[in-house]
Each structure stands twice: as C-alpha cells, then as structure tokens.
Design a protein around this motif. Structure first.
Motif, PDB file in Angstrom:
ATOM      1  N   ALA A 168       0.836  -1.204   0.000  1.00  0.00           N
ATOM      2  CA  ALA A 168       0.000   0.000   0.000  1.00  0.00           C
ATOM      3  C   ALA A 168       0.871   1.255   0.000  1.00  0.00           C
ATOM      4  O   ALA A 168       0.597   2.235  -0.720  1.00  0.00           O
ATOM      5  N   LEU A 171       2.261   1.860  -3.469  1.00  0.00           N
ATOM      6  CA  LEU A 171       1.286   2.485  -4.361  1.00  0.00           C
ATOM      7  C   LEU A 171       1.131   3.969  -4.057  1.00  0.00           C
ATOM      8  O   LEU A 171       0.974   4.791  -4.962  1.00  0.00           O
ATOM      9  N   TRP A 181      -5.554   1.178  -7.437  1.00  0.00           N
ATOM     10  CA  TRP A 181      -5.923   1.062  -6.030  1.00  0.00           C
ATOM     11  C   TRP A 181      -7.125   0.132  -5.864  1.00  0.00           C
ATOM     12  O   TRP A 181      -7.165  -0.694  -4.944  1.00  0.00           O
ATOM     13  N   TRP A 184      -5.990  -3.523  -6.524  1.00  0.00           N
ATOM     14  CA  TRP A 184      -5.178  -4.004  -5.405  1.00  0.00           C
ATOM     15  C   TRP A 184      -6.038  -4.173  -4.150  1.00  0.00           C
ATOM     16  O   TRP A 184      -5.878  -5.157  -3.415  1.00  0.00           O
ATOM     17  N   GLY A 185      -6.938  -3.246  -3.894  1.00  0.00           N
ATOM     18  CA  GLY A 185      -7.791  -3.322  -2.713  1.00  0.00           C
ATOM     19  C   GLY A 185      -8.650  -4.573  -2.697  1.00  0.00           C
ATOM     20  O   GLY A 185      -8.848  -5.200  -1.645  1.00  0.00           O
TER      21      GLY A 185
END
Length: 490
Positions: A168, A171, A181, A184-185
């Motif tokens: 995180a 990023l 985001w 990835w989340g």
C-alpha cells in the motif's frame, strides 16, 4: 546464479547432527497422521498448520534432519532468484544480479535456509508476491494471482499479512491511479478474509508467545545490522549504498521505483510488528525474515547509481566489466562474513541441541526404569530421539501427544504423580537447569510437585549437562547428617 549460490550455501553443512527444539516440534508433529495434526491445530500452533501438513508429505521420503531442512534450502534458493528478478525489473539486470548475490551470502538468509521451520518458505512466497505486485501495477497483470500467492503465504505464517502495508505504501509513493488502487484493494481484501479464520484461532492460542518481551531501540538497530551485514565493514558500506539507493523514492505519477517498493518492504513489516509489540509482545526477527528481500535491492540500486556516476563518457568501462566488479564486491562481503557463515553450521549456534541431550541421556536402562521431564516441554528430546529412552517409563505422562492433541502429551496430576513415584528408587531427570536450581519459577502444580519430590525424597548422584539442559540420575537415599549433603558426580 544467485539461486545456485544460495542453494550451495544452504546445502553446506546441512546435516549438523542435531535438531533444536523448534525443528524437533516440526519433526514430531509432521510424522503424525493428518487427523492427529488437525486435532493439534485446534488447541496449539495453528499458525504453522499448513507447514506441518506440507512436511507431513515430505518427511516420509527419508525421516531425518536433511530432508526436514531441504524445503527451506530450496525456498531460500528460490528467494535469491526472485530478488534478482525484482532487481532486473526495477533497476536493470546487473543490479538484479548483485542484489540476488547479496541475499544469497546474507548470514540471516543462510541461517533460516537451514532451519526445519516455515520462515524461508514465507520469505519465498512474500518475494514472489512482491514480484507479482510490481508486474500487476506496471503491466496491468493479474491481481488474482498476486492475491492467491500472498494468501497462501499468509497461511504459512499470518504475520506475512503485514506485506499488504508495504505494498500500500508503494502504491502511495508511486501515486497510483484509482483503477490500480481498486484492483489491489480487492486482492488485499480477499487475502484478509481468507486469513481471518486462522487469525481467530491463533489469537486464542496467544499463550504460545508468553515468553516474548517488548522490542527496544537496540532490537531495531540489531535488525538493521542483520539486514545489511553483521560485520562492521559490510554494514557501513551497504548502509551508505542503500542511502544512495533511496534516490527517486517518490516517482512520477503511476511509476514504481526500486526505492518505492523496497524501502516499505524492508521497513514497514518489522516496524509495525515492533510497535504492536509494545502493547502485546509479538516480535521475533524470524517472523519478518521476508522483509530482508528489500535490503539487498536498495544496496544494489545504490551501487548501480554510483557505477553510472563514475562512468565517464570518454572512459566508459564495458558493461561486463562493471557487472563483474559488482559481483566481486559481493564476493568480498561473503569472505568478510565467512566466519559468521561457518559458525552458523555448528549445532551450538542454535538455542539448544536435542541430539546432544539425548546422547547425555544414553545409559543402560533397566526395563521400567523411571524418567521424568521437567518441565513437560523437555519431553521433546525423547519424542525426537527416542533411542536412549526405550525401556524407560515416563512416570508423569498420562496421555501421549498424538492421542491428546497436544505437543508433548497430557501429564498426570500432582497426587497421582506422587503415587507413581513411590514405587521407584531411581529416576532419570531431563530438566531445564534453571528450573532445578531455582533461577526460574513455575506456576504449574505438577511441575512444582516434581521439584518437591526430587528435593524431599531423592538425591542427585550423576549429571550430564548440555547447554541449559541437564540429565541427572536421582536415587532414593536418606541424607546422612555425618556424611553431609551429597554432591552431584559429573
């Protein structure tokens, strides 16, 4: 090349001639049946459940120390290769070579490459997940594969979930777009949800970590030296190069840099675990072994930047010469740290050596002769090396470990123990010396009953010592006032 160097380093001195207590737990649990392992995980050590099941499939090949440690050796070799690949993607191929070799000659990587525990496998999984993370963020790769690999790694050890914080942060430093985001989340959320059942079970088993103490500033400094190089010369050089490698920490929008990926990887998991340990101690350096991968990459990035600055337009060295020069410096680091690498292959370098204790316990044992383990965890010696204890009667044991769903078996109560001991005139005691001498206290009624019986009814006449463990022969003999208190004959 880094994978081959790591493989050679891991195989060097792999058979040390003895396991230490944590390896012995792996050895004895992995040889149980799957239902017995499953039952154990409900009460203790759920965090290592997947690893035990893996070793249950591996150990039948040839039960012993070498096969026990081979998965860790192979995982460490894979990690060195993955570090090199990360360096090639984030910097350039020569820097990847340097980073992979630095990982391969790291004393910390070499230490856990030769342990029959899950930590080298966790490091391989975490490094693979980081490589997949870089690929997905840069090339719109598969976030599902990333989530699957990281989820599996977290089931090998739940503290690998801290890698999500590092990714995180990467990023954020790359100023990634909303789409990245979001993707990835979703993957991170799936990892956390998949890990939740283990987290709930392992939280109920937190007494396993009661021996830990909160880390201090010296702990953090020690980890930094371990990551960069324990010897002064290597540490100072690598620290300076890593500082140079931090250039470009914040990239152009949407771009991942080596510093942006590797600094959070090396710093955040250990830092967060140390901070959390101020409230409830959880930190041990092996729990964050996977963060080591970031350190050699930062050093290699700094070395590559220095090489580019030193290369003059009119006196430009051929690329192979520059690459070979960097590799030669890694060889110099390995030579400088060779005494540490060599000492790590000696059994005495581990917290204990159960094989040495078993050898100390080797004696002519009459059928049915008593043996007492103090505390019960010392039964690990007999479970791992049963030879010297064949024919002896474990007087405190009520139900063996596999049948009771425990690591060391369920012991009888204090009253029943006194009744059992009444029929013996000799008893062999395998004990923690600190407990016998009173330097360590116990809150267990059964352990206190053992100590009380030995002090009141028996006399030590023979002793063999190995580290903090001792093997003593006690005999039922009244103390003579004229003779004075009998001593212990070594």
């Amino acid at each position: 090349m880094p994978a081959l160097v790591m493989l050679g380093s891991g195989l060097w001195g792999l058979d040390r001639g003895g396991m230490w207590r944590d390896e012995a737990v792996t050895f004895q649990v992995a040889r149980r049946t799957v239902p017995q392992i499953w039952r154990l995980l409900h009460d203790v050590d759920a965090v290592h459940g997947l690893y035990y099941l893996l070793m249950h499939a591996v150990l039948p090949l040839h039960p012993g120390e070498v096969v026990l440690r081979l998965p860790s050796v192979c995982a460490a070799a894979l990690t060195a290769g993955l570090v090199a690949e990360l360096g090639a993607r984030l910097i350039r191929p020569r820097a990847g070579l340097w980073a992979g070799l630095l990982y391969a000659v790291s004393p910390m990587a070499g230490h856990y490459a030769q342990e029959g525990r899950s930590y080298a496998l966790v490091a391989a999984g975490a490094t693979a997940a980081t490589l997949l993370f870089v690929r997905a963020a840069r090339e719109d790769g598969s976030w599902r594969v990333y989530g699957a690999v990281l989820g599996l790694t977290c089931w090998l050890h739940e503290f690998a979930v801290l890698l999500l914080l590092a990714h995180a942060a990467s990023l954020a430093l790359a100023r990634a777009g909303a789409a990245v985001w979001r993707s990835w989340g979703c993957a991170a959320g799936a990892v956390v949800l998949a890990l939740l059942p283990m987290a709930l079970v392992s939280h109920a088993q937190s007494a396993q970590l009661a021996w830990l103490r909160p880390p201090t500033a010296a702990t953090a400094q020690g980890l930094l030296r371990t990551f960069l190089g324990p010897t002064d010369g290597v540490y100072r050089t690598c620290l300076a190069l890593a500082a140079v490698g931090l250039a470009g920490l914040v990239a152009r929008r949407g771009g991942l840099t080596c510093a942006g990926v590797c600094l959070p990887l090396a710093v955040l998991p250990p830092a967060v675990l140390m901070l959390a340990s101020q409230l409830s101690p959880l930190y041990v350096d092996r729990y964050v072994l996977y963060a080591l991968s970031g350190a050699p990459l930062l050093v290699a990035a700094g070395a590559d930047r220095v090489a580019r600055v030193l290369a003059r337009p009119r006196v430009r060295l051929p690329a192979p010469v520059v690459t070979a020069s960097g590799a030669a410096l890694v060889v110099f680091a390995a030579v400088h740290q060779f005494p540490l690498l060599s000492a790590d292959r000696v059994p005495a370098h581990r917290p204990d050596d159960l094989a040495a204790v078993a050898r100390a316990a080797a004696h002519p044992t009459a059928p049915g002769e008593a043996v007492l383990f103090l505390p019960a965890t010392e039964r690990n010696v007999a479970l791992t090396y049963p030879g010297p204890f064949r024919g002896a009667r474990d007087v405190a044991l009520a139900v063996p470990g596999p049948a009771s769903g425990t690591l060391y078996g369920r012991e009888t109560g204090a009253a029943a123990l006194r009744e059992r001991m009444a029929g013996f005139d000799r008893v062999w005691v395998v004990a923690d010396r600190n407990l016998l001498t009173g330097r360590r206290r116990t809150g267990s009624p059964v352990e206190r009953a053992k100590l009380d019986l030995l002090a009141r009814r028996f006399v030590p006449v023979r002793e063999s010592v190995s580290g903090d463990m001792t093997v003593r022969l006690y005999v039922r003999e009244p103390r003579s006032a004229s003779a004075g208190a009998p001593g212990v004959r070594p």
